[in-house]
Design an enzyme around this catalytic site. Structure first.
Site, PDB file in Angstrom:
ATOM      1  CG  HIS A 123      -0.432  16.087 -22.090  1.00 36.00           C
ATOM      2  ND1 HIS A 123       0.192  17.301 -22.263  1.00 36.00           N
ATOM      3  CD2 HIS A 123       0.516  15.254 -21.593  1.00 36.00           C
ATOM      4  CE1 HIS A 123       1.458  17.199 -21.882  1.00 36.00           C
ATOM      5  NE2 HIS A 123       1.680  15.968 -21.474  1.00 36.00           N
ATOM      6  NE  ARG A 177      -0.307  17.157 -11.120  1.00 37.97           N
ATOM      7  CZ  ARG A 177       0.321  16.241 -10.433  1.00 37.97           C
ATOM      8  NH1 ARG A 177       0.034  16.086  -9.144  1.00 37.97           N
ATOM      9  NH2 ARG A 177       1.243  15.488 -10.984  1.00 37.97           N
ATOM     10  CG  ASN A 194      -3.132  16.894 -18.189  1.00 37.49           C
ATOM     11  OD1 ASN A 194      -2.192  16.117 -18.256  1.00 37.49           O
ATOM     12  ND2 ASN A 194      -3.923  16.967 -17.140  1.00 37.49           N
ATOM     13  CG  HIS A 254      -2.419  11.103 -23.406  1.00 39.67           C
ATOM     14  ND1 HIS A 254      -2.903  11.369 -22.145  1.00 39.67           N
ATOM     15  CD2 HIS A 254      -1.069  11.160 -23.288  1.00 39.67           C
ATOM     16  CE1 HIS A 254      -1.903  11.582 -21.318  1.00 39.67           C
ATOM     17  NE2 HIS A 254      -0.774  11.465 -21.981  1.00 39.67           N
ATOM     18  CE  LYS A 279      -1.653  14.157 -13.226  1.00 39.01           C
ATOM     19  NZ  LYS A 279      -2.138  14.670 -14.519  1.00 39.01           N
ATOM     20  CD  GLU A 289       5.511  16.948 -21.668  1.00 44.30           C
ATOM     21  OE1 GLU A 289       4.870  17.885 -21.167  1.00 44.30           O
ATOM     22  OE2 GLU A 289       4.997  15.831 -21.908  1.00 44.30           O
ATOM     23  NE  ARG A 322      -4.004  -2.090   1.985  1.00 42.59           N
ATOM     24  CZ  ARG A 322      -3.918  -3.106   2.818  1.00 42.59           C
ATOM     25  NH1 ARG A 322      -3.022  -3.099   3.786  1.00 42.59           N
ATOM     26  NH2 ARG A 322      -4.724  -4.140   2.707  1.00 42.59           N
ATOM     27  CD  GLU A 348      -4.998  16.592 -13.698  1.00 39.04           C
ATOM     28  OE1 GLU A 348      -3.821  16.190 -13.601  1.00 39.04           O
ATOM     29  OE2 GLU A 348      -5.718  16.344 -14.650  1.00 39.04           O
ATOM     30  CE  LYS A 350       4.239  17.677 -12.814  1.00 38.61           C
ATOM     31  NZ  LYS A 350       4.374  16.550 -13.735  1.00 38.61           N
ATOM     32  CG  HIS A 403       4.487  11.745 -23.717  1.00 37.98           C
ATOM     33  ND1 HIS A 403       3.154  11.450 -23.563  1.00 37.98           N
ATOM     34  CD2 HIS A 403       4.724  12.804 -22.925  1.00 37.98           C
ATOM     35  CE1 HIS A 403       2.617  12.304 -22.711  1.00 37.98           C
ATOM     36  NE2 HIS A 403       3.557  13.134 -22.298  1.00 37.98           N
TER      37      HIS A 403
HETATM   38  N1  LIG Z   1       3.907  11.030 -14.590  1.00 33.47           N
HETATM   39  C1  LIG Z   1       3.801  12.134 -15.270  1.00 33.47           C
HETATM   40  O1  LIG Z   1       3.415  13.178 -14.733  1.00 33.47           O
HETATM   41  C2  LIG Z   1       4.190  12.139 -16.715  1.00 33.47           C
HETATM   42  C3  LIG Z   1       4.362  13.348 -17.389  1.00 33.47           C
HETATM   43  C4  LIG Z   1       4.806  13.304 -18.711  1.00 33.47           C
HETATM   44  C5  LIG Z   1       5.072  12.093 -19.325  1.00 33.47           C
HETATM   45  N2  LIG Z   1       4.902  10.932 -18.626  1.00 33.47           N
HETATM   46  C6  LIG Z   1       5.204   9.633 -19.237  1.00 33.47           C
HETATM   47  O2  LIG Z   1       6.596   9.589 -19.517  1.00 33.47           O
HETATM   48  C7  LIG Z   1       6.825   8.649 -20.559  1.00 33.47           C
HETATM   49  C8  LIG Z   1       7.784   9.245 -21.567  1.00 33.47           C
HETATM   50  O3  LIG Z   1       9.002   9.466 -20.922  1.00 33.47           O
HETATM   51  P1  LIG Z   1      10.363   9.656 -21.742  1.00 33.47           P
HETATM   52  O4  LIG Z   1      10.131  10.591 -22.848  1.00 33.47           O
HETATM   53  O5  LIG Z   1      11.408   9.916 -20.747  1.00 33.47           O
HETATM   54  O6  LIG Z   1      10.527   8.232 -22.469  1.00 33.47           O
HETATM   55  P2  LIG Z   1      11.385   6.928 -22.107  1.00 33.47           P
HETATM   56  O7  LIG Z   1      11.373   6.640 -20.680  1.00 33.47           O
HETATM   57  O8  LIG Z   1      10.892   5.861 -23.032  1.00 33.47           O
HETATM   58  O9  LIG Z   1      12.864   7.332 -22.537  1.00 33.47           O
HETATM   59  C9  LIG Z   1      13.144   7.631 -23.872  1.00 33.47           C
HETATM   60  C10 LIG Z   1      14.271   6.762 -24.464  1.00 33.47           C
HETATM   61  O10 LIG Z   1      15.520   7.265 -24.019  1.00 33.47           O
HETATM   62  C11 LIG Z   1      16.264   6.232 -23.388  1.00 33.47           C
HETATM   63  N3  LIG Z   1      17.057   6.905 -22.379  1.00 33.47           N
HETATM   64  C12 LIG Z   1      16.644   7.399 -21.190  1.00 33.47           C
HETATM   65  N4  LIG Z   1      17.607   8.097 -20.610  1.00 33.47           N
HETATM   66  C13 LIG Z   1      18.688   8.030 -21.426  1.00 33.47           C
HETATM   67  C14 LIG Z   1      19.990   8.574 -21.369  1.00 33.47           C
HETATM   68  N5  LIG Z   1      20.365   9.371 -20.375  1.00 33.47           N
HETATM   69  N6  LIG Z   1      20.850   8.291 -22.374  1.00 33.47           N
HETATM   70  C15 LIG Z   1      20.447   7.519 -23.424  1.00 33.47           C
HETATM   71  N7  LIG Z   1      19.220   7.000 -23.557  1.00 33.47           N
HETATM   72  C16 LIG Z   1      18.342   7.263 -22.555  1.00 33.47           C
HETATM   73  C17 LIG Z   1      15.215   5.288 -22.898  1.00 33.47           C
HETATM   74  O11 LIG Z   1      15.737   4.008 -22.658  1.00 33.47           O
HETATM   75  C18 LIG Z   1      14.230   5.317 -24.037  1.00 33.47           C
HETATM   76  O12 LIG Z   1      14.674   4.506 -25.095  1.00 33.47           O
HETATM   77  C19 LIG Z   1       5.462   8.343 -21.143  1.00 33.47           C
HETATM   78  O13 LIG Z   1       5.085   7.059 -20.710  1.00 33.47           O
HETATM   79  C20 LIG Z   1       4.549   9.399 -20.563  1.00 33.47           C
HETATM   80  O14 LIG Z   1       3.229   8.948 -20.421  1.00 33.47           O
HETATM   81  C21 LIG Z   1       4.476  10.946 -17.349  1.00 33.47           C
END
Ligand SMILES: NC(=O)c1ccc[n+]([C@@H]2O[C@H](COP(=O)([O-])OP(=O)(O)OC[C@H]3O[C@@H](n4cnc5c(N)ncnc54)[C@H](O)[C@@H]3O)[C@@H](O)[C@H]2O)c1
Length: 356
Positions: free
Chosen positions: A245, A238, A242, A249, A140, A182, A118, A234, A224, A262
């Site tokens: 988004h 907040r 989005n 999405h 999130k 972003e 939990r 949210e 943020k 993304h």
């Molecule tokens: N929780 C939230 O508030 C929130 C907000 C925005 C996005 N997201 C989520 O985040 C995700 C996207 O995240 P992302 O863009 O970081 O994608 P990701 O985690 O897939 O990373 C992108 C790519 O870069 C590689 N990588 C990561 N760090 C690296 C580094 N330092 N050097 C070389 N390669 C590296 C990863 O292995 C991957 O292939 C989505 O699932 C999205 O829904 C969440």
């Protein structure tokens, strides 16, 4: 190193931003709880950075879990792998998960941390620009279902966010650009001055100038952190984060996870939202064009992919978590620095915005 705080009473936490943090455990070891630590990473990031982190764990009992790379693995199956690893580690309630990677690892690890017994602590160590400015902050967490992105998740604030800007040196160019989407979002939704700063510093950001990157990351995290502190779950403000988004999405899901990044989907989504706002007379067409131009400076897509199916995208948007009582709730725009939440947009207008 710069330290910011997300102020949430007893759940407040630090965001530390700086060069070389991963290999400098003195700057993050204080954020770990009890004896057990599970470090979660993926097959791309682990060979680059895992050793720096595990070397700093001192006498903690730890194990590592290396997941397959990519959004396609942000699933309940991967979460089950985390639970199995925690069980094997005999992780109790005072255990800590460290999420070392981009937003995929961070969202998944955070979700598993929210569920295990939990809720246990999660320290986010973001390694992409997108994760540093957005996903690692704010609590999130989620996994995807075939039916839609992030449909299963929880609000679960991290214990700390440790952003080592050196990690961005190895980030593929396309991923850096996606993260810039972003970054632009923060200026677009609530900070016209920052938007102007980005127009002046786009080239330096793309060239990975260390000081420019650190300034941009700190600025986004500050914005943020303030929004999350005022509206953690949210209920209001907040949702502005989005911006782009709802469209984004839907585009991501329609394209198949991992096809459109993304950040790329969010870039297109922001342009669609801005143009829809202009068409509805809520924002000026010149501002919508200014946003498109800035995103193009970062080599981001700003148009619907060829062959997009407006009806299918609209159906996907109906699954969006921001919708209330079956009514689409969109983040629209009054111009640079002014996003707004709107619920009364006729579906015909949205469908028109989804046509090439
Ligand atoms: N929780 C939230 O508030 C929130 C907000 C925005 C996005 N997201 C989520 O985040 C995700 C996207 O995240 P992302 O863009 O970081 O994608 P990701 O985690 O897939 O990373 C992108 C790519 O870069 C590689 N990588 C990561 N760090 C690296 C580094 N330092 N050097 C070389 N390669 C590296 C990863 O292995 C991957 O292939 C989505 O699932 C999205 O829904 C969440």
């Amino acid at each position: 190193m710069k330290e910011l705080r997300v102020e949430l009473g007893s759940r407040s936490y630090p965001i530390r931003i700086g060069a070389g943090l991963l290999g400098d455990a003195a700057r993050w070891r204080d954020t770990l709880g009890g004896r057990h630590v599970l470090v979660i990473s993926n097959e791309v990031v682990a060979p680059l950075y895992l050793q720096r982190v595990t070397a700093g764990l001192g006498d903690r009992t730890f194990s590592t879990l290396i997941l397959a790379d990519g959004e396609a693995h942000k699933t309940l199956d991967s979460a089950a792998q985390v639970f199995a690893a925690l069980a094997q580690l005999k992780a109790s309630r005072d255990a800590t998960i460290i999420a070392l990677g981009g937003g995929v690892v961070g969202d998944l690890a955070g979700f598993a941390a929210a569920c295990w017994m939990r809720g246990i602590a999660c320290v986010q160590m973001p390694t992409t620009l997108l994760a540093m400015v957005d996903s690692s902050v704010g609590g999130k967490t989620a996994v995807d279902l075939p039916q839609g992105k992030n449909l299963v998740g929880a609000f679960h604030q991290p214990r700390a966010v440790i952003a080592d800007t050196d990690a961005l040196a190895t980030l593929p160019e396309r991923e850096l650009r996606a993260g810039c989407a972003e970054v632009v979002k923060y200026g677009a939704l609530g900070d016209a001055a920052f938007f102007g700063w980005l127009e002046a510093h786009a080239d330096a950001l793309l060239a990975r100038d260390a000081q420019t990157l650190a300034t941009a990351i700190a600025h986004c995290c500050e914005q943020k952190a303030g929004i999350v502190a005022r509206d953690e779950n949210e209920h209001g403000e907040r949702a502005l984060l989005n911006f782009g988004h709802s469209f984004g999405h839907a585009l991501e899901t329609a394209a198949g996870y991992g096809t459109l990044l993304h950040g790329e989907a969010v870039a297109i989504g922001m342009c669609l939202a801005a143009r829809l706002s202009a068409r509805l007379g809520r924002a000026s067409a010149a501002d919508a064009e200014r946003l498109t131009n800035l995103l193009q400076r970062f080599h981001l897509p700003t148009e619907l992919p060829p062959g997009s199916d407006a009806q299918r995208l609209l159906e996907l948007m109906r699954l969006d978590k921001k919708n209330v009582s079956g009514r689409l709730r969109l983040i629209l725009w009054r111009g640079v620095g002014q996003a707004e939440i709107v619920t009364d947009i006729p579906e015909a207008s949205i469908r028109a915005a989804l046509k090439n």
